[in-house]
Write a protein that holds these residues in place. Sequence first.
Motif, PDB file in Angstrom:
ATOM      1  N   ASN A 159      -2.814  11.252   2.418  1.00  0.00           N
ATOM      2  CA  ASN A 159      -2.840  12.045   3.646  1.00  0.00           C
ATOM      3  C   ASN A 159      -1.633  11.815   4.557  1.00  0.00           C
ATOM      4  OD1 ASN A 159      -3.260   9.614   4.920  1.00  0.00           O
ATOM      5  ND2 ASN A 159      -5.284  10.102   5.720  1.00  0.00           N
ATOM      6  N   GLY A 160      -0.622  11.148   4.055  1.00  0.00           N
ATOM      7  CA  GLY A 160       0.580  10.920   4.848  1.00  0.00           C
ATOM      8  C   GLY A 160       0.632   9.546   5.464  1.00  0.00           C
ATOM      9  N   LYS A 161      -0.520   9.017   5.890  1.00  0.00           N
ATOM     10  CA  LYS A 161      -0.589   7.668   6.441  1.00  0.00           C
ATOM     11  C   LYS A 161      -1.282   6.707   5.485  1.00  0.00           C
ATOM     12  CE  LYS A 161      -0.589   8.978  11.333  1.00  0.00           C
ATOM     13  NZ  LYS A 161      -1.317   8.882  12.628  1.00  0.00           N
ATOM     14  N   THR A 162      -2.232   7.215   4.739  1.00  0.00           N
ATOM     15  CA  THR A 162      -2.983   6.404   3.785  1.00  0.00           C
ATOM     16  C   THR A 162      -2.739   6.951   2.388  1.00  0.00           C
ATOM     17  OG1 THR A 162      -4.691   5.989   5.441  1.00  0.00           O
ATOM     18  CG2 THR A 162      -5.270   5.548   3.153  1.00  0.00           C
ATOM     19  N   GLY A 163      -2.476   6.076   1.441  1.00  0.00           N
ATOM     20  CA  GLY A 163      -2.209   6.506   0.080  1.00  0.00           C
ATOM     21  C   GLY A 163      -3.455   6.953  -0.643  1.00  0.00           C
ATOM     22  N   ASN A 164      -3.282   7.460  -1.858  1.00  0.00           N
ATOM     23  CA  ASN A 164      -4.441   7.762  -2.683  1.00  0.00           C
ATOM     24  C   ASN A 164      -5.205   6.473  -2.962  1.00  0.00           C
ATOM     25  OD1 ASN A 164      -3.383   6.477  -5.140  1.00  0.00           O
ATOM     26  ND2 ASN A 164      -2.017   8.239  -5.304  1.00  0.00           N
ATOM     27  N   TYR A 165      -6.372   6.584  -3.587  1.00  0.00           N
ATOM     28  CA  TYR A 165      -7.260   5.429  -3.687  1.00  0.00           C
ATOM     29  C   TYR A 165      -6.586   4.184  -4.258  1.00  0.00           C
ATOM     30  CZ  TYR A 165     -11.146   8.776  -2.966  1.00  0.00           C
ATOM     31  OH  TYR A 165     -12.002   9.722  -2.476  1.00  0.00           O
ATOM     32  N   ILE A 166      -5.907   4.330  -5.380  1.00  0.00           N
ATOM     33  CA  ILE A 166      -5.333   3.147  -6.021  1.00  0.00           C
ATOM     34  C   ILE A 166      -4.115   2.645  -5.253  1.00  0.00           C
ATOM     35  CG2 ILE A 166      -4.008   4.568  -7.654  1.00  0.00           C
ATOM     36  CD1 ILE A 166      -5.423   0.983  -8.209  1.00  0.00           C
ATOM     37  N   ASP A 167      -3.281   3.539  -4.728  1.00  0.00           N
ATOM     38  CA  ASP A 167      -2.124   3.098  -3.948  1.00  0.00           C
ATOM     39  C   ASP A 167      -2.565   2.422  -2.656  1.00  0.00           C
ATOM     40  OD1 ASP A 167      -0.445   4.100  -5.873  1.00  0.00           O
ATOM     41  OD2 ASP A 167       0.102   5.911  -4.768  1.00  0.00           O
ATOM     42  N   ALA A 168      -3.574   2.989  -1.999  1.00  0.00           N
ATOM     43  CA  ALA A 168      -4.073   2.405  -0.754  1.00  0.00           C
ATOM     44  C   ALA A 168      -4.612   1.004  -0.992  1.00  0.00           C
ATOM     45  CB  ALA A 168      -5.165   3.295  -0.157  1.00  0.00           C
ATOM     46  N   LEU A 169      -5.297   0.811  -2.116  1.00  0.00           N
ATOM     47  CA  LEU A 169      -5.825  -0.508  -2.457  1.00  0.00           C
ATOM     48  C   LEU A 169      -4.687  -1.498  -2.700  1.00  0.00           C
ATOM     49  CD1 LEU A 169      -7.941  -2.569  -3.379  1.00  0.00           C
ATOM     50  CD2 LEU A 169      -7.933  -1.461  -5.627  1.00  0.00           C
ATOM     51  N   GLN A 170      -3.714  -1.097  -3.476  1.00  0.00           N
ATOM     52  CA  GLN A 170      -2.669  -2.028  -3.886  1.00  0.00           C
ATOM     53  C   GLN A 170      -1.717  -2.392  -2.755  1.00  0.00           C
ATOM     54  OE1 GLN A 170      -0.905  -0.260  -7.415  1.00  0.00           O
ATOM     55  NE2 GLN A 170      -2.353  -1.321  -8.734  1.00  0.00           N
ATOM     56  N   ARG A 171      -1.487  -1.482  -1.828  1.00  0.00           N
ATOM     57  CA  ARG A 171      -0.552  -1.798  -0.742  1.00  0.00           C
ATOM     58  C   ARG A 171      -1.260  -2.235   0.537  1.00  0.00           C
ATOM     59  NH1 ARG A 171       1.804   4.324   0.305  1.00  0.00           N
ATOM     60  NH2 ARG A 171       0.370   4.952   1.977  1.00  0.00           N
ATOM     61  N   GLY A 172      -2.592  -2.277   0.523  1.00  0.00           N
ATOM     62  CA  GLY A 172      -3.332  -2.823   1.647  1.00  0.00           C
ATOM     63  C   GLY A 172      -3.593  -1.853   2.779  1.00  0.00           C
ATOM     64  N   ASP A 173      -3.632  -0.540   2.510  1.00  0.00           N
ATOM     65  CA  ASP A 173      -3.982   0.417   3.558  1.00  0.00           C
ATOM     66  C   ASP A 173      -5.408   0.189   4.049  1.00  0.00           C
ATOM     67  OD1 ASP A 173      -1.515   1.463   3.088  1.00  0.00           O
ATOM     68  OD2 ASP A 173      -2.205   3.328   2.173  1.00  0.00           O
ATOM     69  N   TRP A 174      -6.268  -0.245   3.163  1.00  0.00           N
ATOM     70  CA  TRP A 174      -7.599  -0.719   3.535  1.00  0.00           C
ATOM     71  C   TRP A 174      -7.930  -1.942   2.697  1.00  0.00           C
ATOM     72  CZ3 TRP A 174      -9.763   0.096  -1.152  1.00  0.00           C
ATOM     73  CH2 TRP A 174      -9.513   1.290  -1.843  1.00  0.00           C
TER      74      TRP A 174
END
Length: 314
Positions: A159-174
């Motif tokens: 969504n521009g600030k948070t990555g897709n599920y796997i990217d968000a997990l790996q880079r610590g968005d959540w």
Amino acid sequence: MRNASALTRFVAPMIAAGVLMAGCGQAPQTTGAAPESAAPAASTAASQPAASASGQSVPRKSAAAPVAAAPGEPVAAGSAGKAKLAPESDPASMAPGSVYLNPANGRNEVIVANIKRTAVLIGDSQSEPEAGWPRQGLAAMGYNVFFCGRGGTGFVAANGKTGNYIDALQRGDWKLPYGSPALVVIQGGGNDAARGATDAQIVANADRLISSLKQRYPGSKFAMIGTLARGINYGGGRRSQVDALLSTVAAKHAIPFVSAGDWLTKYNLAKELADGVHMNSAGHKALGTILAARLKELGLEAPAVPATSALPVG
């Protein structure tokens, strides 16, 4: 001195953080009805600051084989091939809402109050609202729901600030919870359908996500919830196709799958849409009841609460 330095790297500090019990997603920015890009109601999940260690991915080739743990137990998964680690800490001994640097994988993780009855829900704007139907269905089965994700994301979609599920997990968005939750649920696909993600892209990222989560939580049960739609013969289009695609991914990984690709038509709930893809409050309640029934059929109720011993009288 070298031994002391190595010990410092592996003994994980507790880091004070705000109360995060609503989940690990960030509050959405609602800009009006759009194809699943924002939740129709704001989530109460607290924003979490990124930490330097939380964005580090663990190379698969060097990761040590995880040891299964029962729900509620600490687990050393994703240890990057290290033979010796600091003793794992009991989540029950830590302050709920705090953030813990897990020495097994180098990631910041959140302490939740009752990990033994917690369902980790990874999803999009269908799941993000506190009253969203996936949360309602899980709560009806006795789970405390910990949400990870954000509106506008999916297996491929960001969504521009948070990555897709796997990217968000790996880079610590959540951040995931520390310990071993009772259930891990992956919901979504709507944003992937809306943004033209290919079957190959969806399958590849779903495989990566599931593999990472199963490594992290080898003792937890898993489930997947597909893409809410009208049905392939009733205008469901790509949303229904993605739902069917995700069912094949779940089957490959031996994960129970709840298909929602025809629910709007099957249960006559299109009239309860608040916009093109999100439900109003009545629709969320109805779908939550339907989901709970499916979870019960799949044997995915929350673990029973142990009976407490009667206190002596007098």
